[in-house]
Design a protein around this motif. Structure first.
Motif, PDB file in Angstrom:
ATOM      1  N   ARG A  86    -104.522  62.173  44.519  1.00 29.72           N
ATOM      2  CA  ARG A  86    -103.695  62.691  45.597  1.00 29.72           C
ATOM      3  C   ARG A  86    -104.341  62.416  46.961  1.00 29.72           C
ATOM      4  NH1 ARG A  86     -99.540  66.119  44.795  1.00 29.72           N
ATOM      5  NH2 ARG A  86    -100.100  66.308  42.606  1.00 29.72           N
ATOM      6  N   LEU A  87    -105.641  62.585  47.026  1.00 30.98           N
ATOM      7  CA  LEU A  87    -106.336  62.443  48.304  1.00 30.98           C
ATOM      8  C   LEU A  87    -106.466  60.993  48.730  1.00 30.98           C
ATOM      9  CD1 LEU A  87    -109.383  64.850  48.139  1.00 30.98           C
ATOM     10  CD2 LEU A  87    -107.300  65.115  49.454  1.00 30.98           C
ATOM     11  N   LEU A 117    -105.000  58.268  47.100  1.00 28.21           N
ATOM     12  CA  LEU A 117    -103.919  57.388  46.650  1.00 28.21           C
ATOM     13  C   LEU A 117    -104.459  56.220  45.829  1.00 28.21           C
ATOM     14  CD1 LEU A 117    -101.351  57.337  49.588  1.00 28.21           C
ATOM     15  CD2 LEU A 117    -101.406  58.746  47.531  1.00 28.21           C
ATOM     16  N   TYR A 149     -89.520  49.885  66.705  1.00 23.50           N
ATOM     17  CA  TYR A 149     -90.304  50.898  66.022  1.00 23.50           C
ATOM     18  C   TYR A 149     -90.568  50.497  64.584  1.00 23.50           C
ATOM     19  CZ  TYR A 149     -89.069  54.127  69.802  1.00 23.50           C
ATOM     20  OH  TYR A 149     -88.916  54.742  71.012  1.00 23.50           O
ATOM     21  N   PHE A 150     -91.721  50.876  64.061  1.00 19.63           N
ATOM     22  CA  PHE A 150     -91.935  50.809  62.625  1.00 19.63           C
ATOM     23  C   PHE A 150     -91.096  51.917  61.993  1.00 19.63           C
ATOM     24  CE2 PHE A 150     -95.388  47.838  62.611  1.00 19.63           C
ATOM     25  CZ  PHE A 150     -96.100  48.074  63.783  1.00 19.63           C
ATOM     26  N   VAL A 151     -90.702  51.678  60.750  1.00 23.54           N
ATOM     27  CA  VAL A 151     -89.897  52.700  60.076  1.00 23.54           C
ATOM     28  C   VAL A 151     -90.687  53.279  58.912  1.00 23.54           C
ATOM     29  CG1 VAL A 151     -87.782  53.194  58.835  1.00 23.54           C
ATOM     30  CG2 VAL A 151     -87.770  51.524  60.685  1.00 23.54           C
ATOM     31  N   ALA A 152     -90.699  54.576  58.827  1.00 24.55           N
ATOM     32  CA  ALA A 152     -91.402  55.249  57.740  1.00 24.55           C
ATOM     33  C   ALA A 152     -90.457  56.272  57.120  1.00 24.55           C
ATOM     34  CB  ALA A 152     -92.654  55.943  58.283  1.00 24.55           C
ATOM     35  N   PRO A 153     -90.776  56.706  55.899  1.00 22.68           N
ATOM     36  CA  PRO A 153     -89.947  57.763  55.302  1.00 22.68           C
ATOM     37  C   PRO A 153     -90.074  59.034  56.130  1.00 22.68           C
ATOM     38  CG  PRO A 153     -91.643  57.015  53.766  1.00 22.68           C
ATOM     39  CD  PRO A 153     -91.826  56.242  55.005  1.00 22.68           C
ATOM     40  N   PRO A 154     -89.147  59.979  55.965  1.00 19.30           N
ATOM     41  CA  PRO A 154     -89.125  61.148  56.834  1.00 19.30           C
ATOM     42  C   PRO A 154     -90.379  62.011  56.770  1.00 19.30           C
ATOM     43  CG  PRO A 154     -87.505  61.355  55.079  1.00 19.30           C
ATOM     44  CD  PRO A 154     -88.023  59.968  55.034  1.00 19.30           C
ATOM     45  N   GLY A 155     -91.115  61.958  55.680  1.00 24.66           N
ATOM     46  CA  GLY A 155     -92.353  62.737  55.620  1.00 24.66           C
ATOM     47  C   GLY A 155     -93.209  62.143  54.530  1.00 24.66           C
ATOM     48  N   ASN A 156     -94.365  62.754  54.310  1.00 21.14           N
ATOM     49  CA  ASN A 156     -95.186  62.259  53.209  1.00 21.14           C
ATOM     50  C   ASN A 156     -94.453  62.490  51.898  1.00 21.14           C
ATOM     51  OD1 ASN A 156     -97.152  61.490  54.938  1.00 21.14           O
ATOM     52  ND2 ASN A 156     -98.606  63.098  54.407  1.00 21.14           N
ATOM     53  N   ASN A 180     -94.642  50.289  70.925  1.00 19.51           N
ATOM     54  CA  ASN A 180     -95.575  49.355  70.306  1.00 19.51           C
ATOM     55  C   ASN A 180     -95.988  48.183  71.189  1.00 19.51           C
ATOM     56  OD1 ASN A 180     -95.947  50.655  67.715  1.00 19.51           O
ATOM     57  ND2 ASN A 180     -93.787  50.221  67.371  1.00 19.51           N
ATOM     58  N   SER A 193     -82.502  59.837  57.857  1.00 20.35           N
ATOM     59  CA  SER A 193     -83.586  60.257  56.982  1.00 20.35           C
ATOM     60  C   SER A 193     -84.761  59.288  57.035  1.00 20.35           C
ATOM     61  CB  SER A 193     -83.075  60.383  55.542  1.00 20.35           C
ATOM     62  OG  SER A 193     -83.981  61.142  54.799  1.00 20.35           O
ATOM     63  N   GLN A 194     -85.219  59.025  58.242  1.00 22.05           N
ATOM     64  CA  GLN A 194     -86.366  58.142  58.400  1.00 22.05           C
ATOM     65  C   GLN A 194     -87.141  58.587  59.635  1.00 22.05           C
ATOM     66  OE1 GLN A 194     -84.437  54.357  58.779  1.00 22.05           O
ATOM     67  NE2 GLN A 194     -83.828  54.687  60.907  1.00 22.05           N
ATOM     68  N   THR A 195     -88.345  58.046  59.744  1.00 24.61           N
ATOM     69  CA  THR A 195     -89.169  58.354  60.909  1.00 24.61           C
ATOM     70  C   THR A 195     -89.523  57.050  61.609  1.00 24.61           C
ATOM     71  OG1 THR A 195     -90.120  60.255  59.773  1.00 24.61           O
ATOM     72  CG2 THR A 195     -91.310  59.432  61.669  1.00 24.61           C
ATOM     73  N   LEU A 196     -89.344  57.036  62.915  1.00 23.46           N
ATOM     74  CA  LEU A 196     -89.674  55.840  63.692  1.00 23.46           C
ATOM     75  C   LEU A 196     -91.068  56.023  64.282  1.00 23.46           C
ATOM     76  CD1 LEU A 196     -86.259  55.369  65.520  1.00 23.46           C
ATOM     77  CD2 LEU A 196     -87.013  54.438  63.327  1.00 23.46           C
ATOM     78  N   ILE A 197     -91.896  55.005  64.134  1.00 21.09           N
ATOM     79  CA  ILE A 197     -93.296  55.132  64.538  1.00 21.09           C
ATOM     80  C   ILE A 197     -93.584  54.243  65.741  1.00 21.09           C
ATOM     81  CG2 ILE A 197     -95.681  54.886  63.769  1.00 21.09           C
ATOM     82  CD1 ILE A 197     -94.235  56.952  62.176  1.00 21.09           C
ATOM     83  N   ASP A 222     -94.651  70.143  55.012  1.00 10.76           N
ATOM     84  CA  ASP A 222     -95.545  69.005  54.853  1.00 10.76           C
ATOM     85  C   ASP A 222     -97.030  69.352  54.946  1.00 10.76           C
ATOM     86  OD1 ASP A 222     -94.748  65.597  55.874  1.00 10.76           O
ATOM     87  OD2 ASP A 222     -94.866  66.622  53.948  1.00 10.76           O
ATOM     88  N   ARG A 256    -112.182  64.811  53.369  1.00  9.49           N
ATOM     89  CA  ARG A 256    -113.184  63.847  52.870  1.00  9.49           C
ATOM     90  C   ARG A 256    -113.928  63.193  54.024  1.00  9.49           C
ATOM     91  NH1 ARG A 256    -110.779  59.490  49.827  1.00  9.49           N
ATOM     92  NH2 ARG A 256    -108.981  59.764  51.184  1.00  9.49           N
TER      93      ARG A 256
END
Lengths: 135, 557
Positions: A42-43, A45, A114-121, B94, B204-208, B328, B336
Motif C-alpha cells: 500500500r505504501l 505500490l 493540464y495533466f489529467v488524473a483520477p478524482p482521488g487516490n 504547466n 470525475s477527474q482531476t486536472l493537474i 482521502d 517512510r
C-alpha cells in the motif's frame, strides 16, 4: 501487537528500521507476515506477487541484520555517502521551464494544457479481495 | 479605528470558552480580518468576543483549548527551490515546469541559494538557533500533484530551531493596555511545494498544473502555546508582517503564498492534553480565527456529550462555517522518511568559521545575513511610539496597511501639525476614505504633500476642523487643486475679525432671549443652540470653540 506497532509509522528512518526488525520478529524466526506485506504494498505500490518475493525480502532483511554484529557505540551514523561533498548553491535565475508541449507528450490524457488524473487516490483492494493470498 | 490588535482581553475571552453553554451548537466566529499584503485588504476590526462566558448547564467544568500552527510560506524567489523554472502566480498551466519539476527520470535537485538565505533571515528574525548543518529528507506519499511520489523536506535536522514570535493583544476596552504574548517556534524548514489540483466533479477527474510544484516553502512550526482562534490569527498576522518586512515572502494568503494548518485540542486545566485534530485548508485571513474557534467548540461539545475526539484531519468549509472530516486521508500516514540521497548536508558558516579562500557564491555567512536584516515591525512600532508619542494601537494600525506608514511619514515631514493630529487624520479620515472606496494607499488621489498643506492650514487656524474635512472631500474628488485654492474658492476661511464675531454673537443673543434664559439657568444644550445659530449666520466660518468662549464671556458680563 507488532503489526500495529509498524502501522503507527515510525518517523525516524533508523528507528523504523530497527523497530521493524525487532518488533516484527520477536521470536527471531525471520518471517515477514502478510499484514506487513500488505502495508508495504500500500505504501510503496510494489507488488510482491509471489511467495518467492516475500522470501527474498526476508533474506534481504536477514542479510542487513548482520550489521548488528558491528559495535557502533559512540560512532556518528553516516547520513549519506555524499556527506563529505559540497552542496552546490545555484544562483536564483530563471533558466528552465516553458516546455509544456514536450511535457504533455508524456501524458496519457490531457485537457487543454493540464495533466489529467483520477478524482482521488484509488485505494488498493483489501487483502481478502485480492486474487493472490500471501499466506 | 482598525487595528490588528484585539479589543477585549484575549485571555479573558479564551477563558470565557470555559463556561460555555453546552447547548450551543454553532460558534459564531469573531470575524477578524486583516489586510493581506495585496492592496485590497479588509481593515482588521476586532469584534465582540466569540463566546461570552455563560454558566454551563452541565456544571462548571472549565475547558482550555490548545492550538498549534504549521505555517507554510512561499519563498519570494525568482526560481524554484531545486530547479531553475520560474516562480510566478497565474501563468498558463504547466508553462513554468522544468523536467525536474515534472519528475522525469535522470533529473537531480540543485539547491537555490536565495531560498537558503531566506530561511536563515527568517530564522534570525524569529530568534531561532540556526543549524550550521542541516539535512534534506524525502517524505513519501502518493498524490497526483506530487509527481515524484515524495516531497523533499527537512525532517531530521531543519535549518532553524527554537525561536519565538511575539505578538500583542490589548486588554480590556477601557484600559487599552497592551500585553505581549509569545509563541515558541519549534523549527523552520525548507521544503518543496506541490502542484495544484483542480477537481472536475462533472467529468470525475482531476486536472493537474505543476507550475507550483517545486516552489520553495518555509514551513514554520509554532508550538501549541496559543489558546484560541484570535491569538492564532494575531500570531499569523505578525508573522506575515515580519516576512513581508524581510522580503522573504509576500505572505499573501489570497494568492496562496501563506497557508496555515492548525492542530487543536481541548482539555481540563491540570489534566493531560486531549486528542488533537488537524484542521487544514485555512487559507483565508478572515476565517482563520473563526475556523479554529469552531473546532474548539465542536470538540468541547463532543466531549461534553460523552463522545471521543478522533485524531483526524479536518478541513474548514467556508460556506457552512464548520470543519468537516477530509476524504482521502486513510488513518495515519506512514511517510517512510529517508535521507535525500542526492543532496549532501547543507553547511552554513559564520565569520569565525568561514573557510579561507572560499567562493563567496558557494558559502553562506550567517553573521553577514544578520547584519543585513531589515528593521522588524516590532522595532518600527517602538520607534514610532517613541518618536511621535502615538498610542501603541495606532502604531499597529499604521503598519497594518501597505504603504500607510510611508504616507504618514511623508505627511509628517512636510507639516507643522502635531503628530497626534496627523495620526488622527491619517488613520481616521484618510484611511476611512480609502476603505470606503476600496482603494490602496498608492491609489489615493490625495498625496502626502497635499494633506500636509491642508493640515498646515488647520494648524494655523486658517480654517476650522469642519471646514478642513470639507476641503478634504473636495481634494479627493477633484485632482489638481490645492487646499488653499479650495479654501478661497469656497470661502471657508475662519473669520479673523474677532470684533465682528462678537457683534454677531451679541445680535444672536438679543434675538433669542428665551435661549439666553435657558443658558443662564444652566441648561447645557442652550449654548449649543446659540453656537449653532451663530455658525449659521457666519456661514460656518467661525470656530465653534471661539464662539462658545465669546458667548460665555458676553453672558457673564
Amino acid at each position: 501487537m507488532w503489526a500495529r506497532a509498524v502501522l503507527l509509522g515510525h518517523r525516524s528512518w533508523m528507528g523504523w528500521h530497527r523497530g521493524f526488525t525487532s518488533k516484527t520478529d520477536p521470536q527471531g524466526s525471520g518471517r515477514v507476515t502478510a499484514e506487513v506485506i500488505e502495508h508495504l504494498e500500500r505504501l510503496a505500490l510494489v507488488d510482491f506477487g509471489s511467495q518467492e518475493a516475500v522470501a527474498r525480502l526476508e533474506k534481504a532483511i536477514a542479510f542487513a541484520d548482520r550489521l548488528r554484529a558491528v559495535d557502533t557505540d559512540g560512532v556518528e551514523p553516516m547520513e549519506s555517502v555524499l556527506e563529505d561533498r559540497c552542496l552546490y548553491l545555484r544562483s536564483d535565475n530563471v533558466v528552465e521551464g516553458n516546455c509544456v508541449e514536450e511535457l504533455l507528450q508524456n501524458a496519457h490524457r490531457v485537457v487543454e494544457e493540464y495533466f489529467v488524473a483520477p478524482p482521488g487516490n484509488i485505494s488498493l483492494p483489501k487483502q481478502d479481495e485480492q486474487p493472490f493470498s500471501h499466506n | 479605528m482598525a487595528a490588528p490588535m484585539l479589543r477585549g482581553c484575549c485571555l479573558g475571552r479564551c477563558w470565557a470558552l470555559a463556561c460555555i453553554d453546552s447547548g450551543s451548537r454553532h460558534g459564531r466566529g469573531a470575524a477578524t480580518g486583516f489586510t493581506s499584503s495585496g492592496k485590497r485588504g479588509q481593515s482588521f476590526v476586532a469584534q465582540q468576543p466569540l463566546l461570552t462566558a455563560q454558566k454551563s448547564r452541565k456544571g462548571e467544568h472549565k475547558w482550555a483549548a490548545v492550538v498549534g500552527l504549521e505555517i507554510h510560506a512561499q519563498i519570494a524567489s525568482n526560481s524554484k527551490l531545486f530547479s531553475g523554472s520560474q516562480v510566478h502566480f497565474a501563468a498558463p498551466p504547466n508553462s513554468l515546469v522544468s523536467f525536474f519539476d515534472a519528475s522525469l527520470p535522470g533529473t537531480l535537485p540543485v539547491l537555490n541559494r536565495r531560498c537558503v538565505e531566506a530561511a536563515v533571515m527568517t530564522g534570525l528574525a524569529l530568534n531561532c538557533h540556526i543549524n550550521k548543518k542541516s539535512l534534506f529528507d524525502r517524505k513519501h506519499y502518493f498524490y497526483a500533484d506530487l509527481p515524484a511520489g515524495y516531497q523533499i523536506t527537512q525532517q531530521r535536522l531543519p535549518i532553524a530551531v527554537n525561536g519565538s514570535l511575539a505578538y500583542s493583544v490589548s486588554v480590556g476596552k477601557k484600559w487599552r493596555q497592551v500585553i505581549t504574548k509569545t509563541v515558541r517556534i519549534k523549527q523552520i524548514q525548507l521544503e518543496q511545494d506541490s502542484g495544484k489540483s483542480l477537481h472536475d466533479e462533472l467529468q470525475s477527474q482531476t486536472l493537474i498544473d505543476l507550475n507550483r510544484a517545486g516552489v520553495g516553502l518555509l514551513e514554520v512550526v509554532l508550538e501549541p502555546d496559543m489558546s484560541c482562534g484570535e491569538e492564532a490569527a494575531t500570531a499569523v498576522r505578525e508573522l506575515q508582517l515580519i516576512l513581508q518586512a524581510l522580503g522573504t515572502s509576500q505572505a499573501n494568503m489570497a494568492e496562496g503564498q501563506l497557508r496555515v494548518d492548525a492542530n487543536i485540542s481541548v482539555h481540563h486545566p491540570g489534566e493531560p492534553l486531549g486528542v488533537r485534530t488537524e484542521v487544514k485548508n485555512l487559507n483565508s485571513a478572515r476565517f482563520l480565527a473563526r475556523a479554529i474557534d469552531y473546532e474548539i467548540q465542536r470538540q468541547i461539545n463532543e466531549l461534553e456529550n460523552g463522545c471521543e475526539i478522533l485524531n483526524e484531519t479536518r478541513s474548514f468549509d467556508y460556506k457552512l462555517g464548520c470543519t468537516v472530516p477530509m476524504r482521502d486521508k486513510e488513518g495515519k500516514q506512514d511517510y517512510r522518511f529517508m535521507p535525500e540521497p542526492n543532496l549532501p548536508p547543507l553547511l552554513l558558516y559564520d565569520t569565525a568559521s568561514l573557510p579561507a579562500g572560499a567562493d563567496p557564491q558557494q558559502v553562506i555567512n550567517i553573521d553577514r545575513i544578520r547584519e543585513q536584516l531589515p528593521e522588524l515591525p516590532s522595532k518600527t512600532r517602538e520607534k514610532l511610539i517613541q518618536q511621535y508619542g502615538i498610542l501603541p494601537e495606532h502604531s499597529f494600525a499604521l503598519l497594518n496597511e501597505v504603504g500607510l506608514l510611508e504616507f504618514f511619514q511623508n505627511v509628517i515631514k512636510e507639516t507643522r501639525a502635531e503628530p497626534k493630529k496627523v495620526t488622527s487624520w491619517v488613520l481616521n479620515i484618510f484611511l476611512g476614505f480609502l476603505k470606503q472606496r476600496n482603494l490602496a494607499v498608492n491609489e489615493s488621489p490625495v498625496t502626502p504633500s497635499v494633506l500636509a498643506e491642508l493640515l498646515n492650514l488647520l494648524d494655523r487656524k486658517v480654517i476650522s476642523s469642519a471646514a478642513a474635512k470639507q476641503v478634504f472631500e473636495e481634494l479627493w474628488r477633484s485632482k489638481g487643486k490645492t487646499p488653499s485654492q479650495i479654501v478661497s474658492e469656497r470661502k471657508l476661511e475662519l473669520m479673523q475679525d474677532e470684533e465682528a464675531l462678537e457683534r454677531v454673537c451679541h445680535t444672536v443673543m438679543e434675538g433669542h432671549p428665551q435661549v439666553v434664559m435657558d443658558m443662564k439657568r444652566g441648561n447645557p444644550r442652550a449654548i449649543n443652540k446659540l453656537i449653532g445659530l451663530v455658525r449659521k449666520v457666519t456661514h460656518n466660518r467661525a470656530d465653534p470653540t471661539v464662539i462658545k468662549e465669546i458667548l460665555e464671556k458676553q453672558l457673564s458680563s
